[in-house]
Design an enzyme around this catalytic site. Structure first.
Site, mmCIF file in Angstrom:
data_model
loop_
_atom_site.group_PDB
_atom_site.id
_atom_site.type_symbol
_atom_site.label_atom_id
_atom_site.label_comp_id
_atom_site.label_asym_id
_atom_site.label_seq_id
_atom_site.Cartn_x
_atom_site.Cartn_y
_atom_site.Cartn_z
ATOM 1 N N SER A 178 0.859 -1.186 0.000
ATOM 2 C CA SER A 178 0.000 0.000 0.000
ATOM 3 C C SER A 178 0.889 1.228 0.000
ATOM 4 O O SER A 178 2.000 1.209 0.551
ATOM 5 C CB SER A 178 -0.901 0.016 1.238
ATOM 6 O OG SER A 178 -1.516 1.297 1.414
ATOM 7 N N TYR B 121 -1.699 -0.491 10.154
ATOM 8 C CA TYR B 121 -1.839 -0.951 8.771
ATOM 9 C C TYR B 121 -0.646 -0.488 7.939
ATOM 10 O O TYR B 121 -0.047 -1.271 7.187
ATOM 11 C CB TYR B 121 -3.146 -0.412 8.188
ATOM 12 C CG TYR B 121 -3.414 -0.811 6.761
ATOM 13 C CD1 TYR B 121 -4.023 -2.022 6.466
ATOM 14 C CD2 TYR B 121 -3.077 0.029 5.700
ATOM 15 C CE1 TYR B 121 -4.283 -2.396 5.146
ATOM 16 C CE2 TYR B 121 -3.323 -0.328 4.388
ATOM 17 C CZ TYR B 121 -3.930 -1.546 4.117
ATOM 18 O OH TYR B 121 -4.174 -1.904 2.812
#
Length: 243
Positions: free
Chosen positions: A137, A150
């Protein structure tokens, strides 16, 4: 027929990757947590004339991954492409992240990527060819408010990608990552409306991406056109990160 396995392929980015790979001629192992989710993608692939196999496993569970790997080998043969996509999101201020939530994020994203890759890597090395693509990501590159755990996990995936690439490239196995920006998936839809609105406003393209736009990056990295890409992180991210 070439074989591929895509984890977390019951919906979103994983489903788009699995479907695109099937159209490119791969027999695709479709992993997800539930048989219904896996079969939903398998059914779409088979309706389009492709070949796929539903594989159920929690990628953070070592025994479950071992069983899945054997089912893949028995059903479609040892894959020459592994796409580690399984993951989930969780939004919280740093001080409010529980130890359980932190550990679960790392278990799925980091441990899962490790376990699944390790299950198939020896056969790739023995064959002298193979490809691993890890879905990271852009938050693993720049961080994210209320997404520290995350972002940290995705940063670890990027670091693992580079390290493994240095280790196995000379043995014929290329390892790369794709770090999408916000993509219209159930994971991003679960984030707060305030976060989504603010994020879209700061993107140069002023829009989130679509799952198929990430799938194209994976196909490129796995193709002969991507032969010189080793330990790289491609960024279909609407301009959120510019390198």
């Amino acid at each position: 027929m070439r074989g591929a396995i895509v984890t977390g392929a019951g919906s979103g980015i994983g489903a788009a990757i699995a479907s695109r790979l099937a159209r490119e001629g791969y027999a695709v192992g479709v992993n997800d947590l539930t048989i219904d989710a896996a079969h939903a993608t398998v059914d779409r692939i088979e309706a389009d004339g492709g070949k796929a196999l539903a594989l159920v496993a929690d990628v953070s569970d070592e025994a479950a991954v071992a069983r899945m790997a054997q089912e893949m080998r028995d059903g479609l043969g040892s894959p020459e492409l592994v796409v580690n996509n399984a993951g989930f999101g969780h939004q919280a201020r740093f001080a409010d992240i529980s130890t359980e939530a932190f550990d679960k994020i790392f278990a799925v994203h980091v441990r899962g990527t490790f376990l699944v890759t390790r299950a198939f890597l020896p056969a790739m090395i023995e064959a002298g060819r193979g490809c691993v693509v890890n879905i990271a990501s852009q938050l693993g590159q720049v961080g994210g408010v209320e997404l520290a755990h995350y972002a940290a996990a995705k940063g670890a995936v990027i670091a693992m990608t580079k390290s493994l690439a240095r280790e196995v490239s000379a043995q014929g196995v290329r390892v790369n990552a794709v770090a999408p920006g916000p993509i219209e998936t159930p994971l991003v839809a679960a984030l707060s409306e305030d976060w989504r609105r603010a994020k879209a406003a700061e993107l140069p393209l002023r829009r989130f991406g679509q799952p198929y736009e990430v799938a194209g990056a994976v196909v490129f990295l796995a193709s002969d056109d991507g032969a010189l890409f080793v330990g790289q992180t491609l960024g279909p991210n609407s301009g959120d990160v510019m390198l």
